[in-house]
Design a protein around this motif. Structure first.
Motif, mmCIF file in Angstrom:
data_model
loop_
_atom_site.group_PDB
_atom_site.id
_atom_site.type_symbol
_atom_site.label_atom_id
_atom_site.label_comp_id
_atom_site.label_asym_id
_atom_site.label_seq_id
_atom_site.Cartn_x
_atom_site.Cartn_y
_atom_site.Cartn_z
ATOM 1 N N VAL A 80 0.816 -1.217 0.000
ATOM 2 C CA VAL A 80 0.000 0.000 0.000
ATOM 3 C C VAL A 80 0.849 1.266 0.000
ATOM 4 O O VAL A 80 0.489 2.266 -0.626
ATOM 5 C CB VAL A 80 -0.973 0.037 1.206
ATOM 6 C CG1 VAL A 80 -2.165 -0.854 0.965
ATOM 7 C CG2 VAL A 80 -0.268 -0.326 2.501
ATOM 8 N N PHE A 87 -0.082 5.490 4.132
ATOM 9 C CA PHE A 87 0.239 4.191 4.723
ATOM 10 C C PHE A 87 1.729 4.062 5.058
ATOM 11 O O PHE A 87 2.188 2.982 5.410
ATOM 12 C CB PHE A 87 -0.171 3.064 3.764
ATOM 13 C CG PHE A 87 -1.657 2.865 3.653
ATOM 14 C CD1 PHE A 87 -2.394 2.361 4.727
ATOM 15 C CD2 PHE A 87 -2.326 3.169 2.484
ATOM 16 C CE1 PHE A 87 -3.760 2.167 4.629
ATOM 17 C CE2 PHE A 87 -3.696 2.982 2.368
ATOM 18 C CZ PHE A 87 -4.412 2.481 3.448
ATOM 19 N N ALA A 138 -6.059 -3.717 -4.978
ATOM 20 C CA ALA A 138 -6.000 -2.800 -3.828
ATOM 21 C C ALA A 138 -6.361 -3.545 -2.546
ATOM 22 O O ALA A 138 -5.729 -3.362 -1.498
ATOM 23 C CB ALA A 138 -6.951 -1.623 -4.050
ATOM 24 N N GLY A 139 -7.373 -4.413 -2.641
ATOM 25 C CA GLY A 139 -7.798 -5.194 -1.479
ATOM 26 C C GLY A 139 -6.698 -6.115 -0.973
ATOM 27 O O GLY A 139 -6.443 -6.195 0.239
ATOM 28 N N LEU A 142 -4.236 -4.080 0.840
ATOM 29 C CA LEU A 142 -4.792 -3.607 2.120
ATOM 30 C C LEU A 142 -4.750 -4.697 3.180
ATOM 31 O O LEU A 142 -4.666 -4.401 4.379
ATOM 32 C CB LEU A 142 -6.244 -3.159 1.927
ATOM 33 C CG LEU A 142 -6.436 -1.753 1.380
ATOM 34 C CD1 LEU A 142 -7.888 -1.566 0.943
ATOM 35 C CD2 LEU A 142 -6.056 -0.707 2.427
ATOM 36 N N GLN A 143 -4.812 -5.961 2.759
ATOM 37 C CA GLN A 143 -4.771 -7.043 3.744
ATOM 38 C C GLN A 143 -3.437 -7.073 4.492
ATOM 39 O O GLN A 143 -3.337 -7.644 5.568
ATOM 40 C CB GLN A 143 -5.042 -8.390 3.055
ATOM 41 C CG GLN A 143 -6.496 -8.526 2.595
ATOM 42 C CD GLN A 143 -6.814 -9.863 1.972
ATOM 43 O OE1 GLN A 143 -5.939 -10.509 1.379
ATOM 44 N NE2 GLN A 143 -8.065 -10.292 2.068
ATOM 45 N N ALA A 145 -1.824 -4.098 5.185
ATOM 46 C CA ALA A 145 -1.622 -2.739 5.719
ATOM 47 C C ALA A 145 -1.623 -2.764 7.242
ATOM 48 O O ALA A 145 -2.011 -3.758 7.866
ATOM 49 C CB ALA A 145 -2.736 -1.826 5.210
ATOM 50 N N VAL A 154 -10.790 -6.748 5.638
ATOM 51 C CA VAL A 154 -10.588 -6.630 4.189
ATOM 52 C C VAL A 154 -10.880 -7.974 3.529
ATOM 53 O O VAL A 154 -10.166 -8.963 3.748
ATOM 54 C CB VAL A 154 -9.159 -6.187 3.832
ATOM 55 C CG1 VAL A 154 -9.047 -5.965 2.320
ATOM 56 C CG2 VAL A 154 -8.763 -4.925 4.581
ATOM 57 N N LEU A 298 -6.835 3.063 -3.367
ATOM 58 C CA LEU A 298 -6.216 3.088 -2.035
ATOM 59 C C LEU A 298 -6.302 4.470 -1.395
ATOM 60 O O LEU A 298 -6.417 4.593 -0.171
ATOM 61 C CB LEU A 298 -4.754 2.634 -2.124
ATOM 62 C CG LEU A 298 -4.564 1.148 -2.435
ATOM 63 C CD1 LEU A 298 -3.080 0.855 -2.694
ATOM 64 C CD2 LEU A 298 -5.085 0.271 -1.294
ATOM 65 N N VAL A 301 -9.719 4.701 0.183
ATOM 66 C CA VAL A 301 -9.769 3.912 1.432
ATOM 67 C C VAL A 301 -8.996 4.642 2.530
ATOM 68 O O VAL A 301 -9.485 4.783 3.661
ATOM 69 C CB VAL A 301 -9.184 2.499 1.210
ATOM 70 C CG1 VAL A 301 -9.098 1.758 2.541
ATOM 71 C CG2 VAL A 301 -10.039 1.703 0.216
ATOM 72 N N ALA A 302 -7.812 5.146 2.195
ATOM 73 C CA ALA A 302 -6.996 5.850 3.200
ATOM 74 C C ALA A 302 -7.709 7.093 3.706
ATOM 75 O O ALA A 302 -7.653 7.420 4.898
ATOM 76 C CB ALA A 302 -5.634 6.213 2.599
#
Ligand SMILES: [Zn+2]
Length: 311
Positions: A80, A87, A138-139, A142-143, A145, A154, A298, A301-302
């Motif tokens: 990320v 991040f 992206a997912g 994120l897993q 992050a 996520v 991302l 999401v952030a």
């Protein structure tokens, strides 16, 4: 020239992740504030074959829709923080995972990330349409992050079978029209059931439902850079702050437009209406380079995580 433009627009209107024709027929709850719509895009044929210009940007075009560019990097080597500065700070977290529909062709993983400080629960469901790759790329990132506070779930890829086959569907069914699903139903209905009940059990403050669109539809599915809501209840400030900040160039690579509600049977609408959990569907445009699409996903999401005090 005018006829070519009309045909082009008609062709582009036919396909879209959010299927605007379907969403238009349903009645949307009135937003508390009306956002300024993004200006209509201009679409022009070019002198070069197989290209089209949309709002001054040139895209590959196959005569029917914009063509997705080749991916030029290894998504599994990225994190990320390669895409989003928010991040960069690494926090200590607890990380655990569990499976949805274990043993089935739709088997997929939810990662639970818990920060050291108390905070809200946010749920990200990435890629219920398997061919919308920036969403589940992206997912997957994120897993891995970390967050400062709260709990982040996520799910990626939400449509594991579609992700493997680069397809929108599960079998022949659109899983984003199958919610809330059926535990004894088709494969698509069973994964929808599992996702819906996982969200219900976790009771997030907000659901982020990550998607992409291959085309734009004038006024609705603008370049696929869209935020979709079915109900603003519980996220009025966040939704409009996010929307206006994208339009002011503070968040993403281009302004995002807004539309809603999500179509009947979609994750967004079903979670909002049946669980009372606010949901934002994020759509990025598959005509852009993958780096840009993943980065926009991302960044949104952030933005939400930071807004909620989790970063
Ligand atoms: Zn989609």
């Amino acid at each position: 020239m005018k006829r070519i433009l009309t045909l082009l627009l008609a062709a582009l209107l036919l396909f879209g992740c959010s299927q605007p024709a379907e969403t238009k027929q349903t009645s949307a709850p009135e937003p508390t504030t009306t956002p300024e719509p993004t200006a209509e895009p201009t679409v022009e044929p070019t002198e070069e074959p197989n290209t089209v210009v949309i709002d001054g940007e040139v895209f590959l075009y196959d005569g029917f829709s914009v063509v997705e560019p080749e991916v030029t990097f290894d998504i599994y080597e990225k994190t990320v923080s390669d895409f989003v500065d928010d991040f960069d700070t690494v926090y200590e977290v607890d990380r655990e995972s569990y499976l949805l529909t274990p043993g089935a062709d739709t088997e997929t993983t939810v990662v639970k990330i818990t920060g050291r400080e108390p905070g809200p629960v946010v749920y990200v469901a990435a890629g219920i349409h398997g061919n919308e790759r920036a969403a589940w790329y992206a997912g997957l990132m994120l897993q891995n992050a970390t967050i400062k506070a709260g709990t982040l779930y996520v799910l990626a890829p939400a449509n594991a079978q579609g992700a493997r086959l680069n397809r929108r569907t599960v079998g022949d069914e659109d899983p984003n029209r199958c919610f809330p699903g059926d535990v004894n139903g088709t494969l698509a209905q069973r994964i929808c059931y599992a996702i819906f009940h996982d969200i219900e059990e976790k009771q997030p403050e907000i659901l982020l439902d990550l998607h992409e669109a291959i085309v734009y539809s004038a006024g609705r599915d603008y370049l696929g850079s869209n935020l979709i809501y079915s109900s603003l209840t519980g996220m009025e400030d966040l939704f409009f702050d996010l929307l206006f900040d994208t339009q002011d160039g503070k968040v993403t690579s281009r302004p995002f437009n807004v539309n809603g509600p999500g179509p009947a049977g979609s994750m967004n609408r079903t979670v909002a209406e049946e669980l009372g959990i606010p949901a934002i569907t994020v759509e990025t445009f598959r005509g852009f380079q993958m780096e840009r699409r993943v980065s926009d996903q991302l960044k949104i999401v952030a933005y939400v995580l930071r807004y909620k005090g989790m970063l």
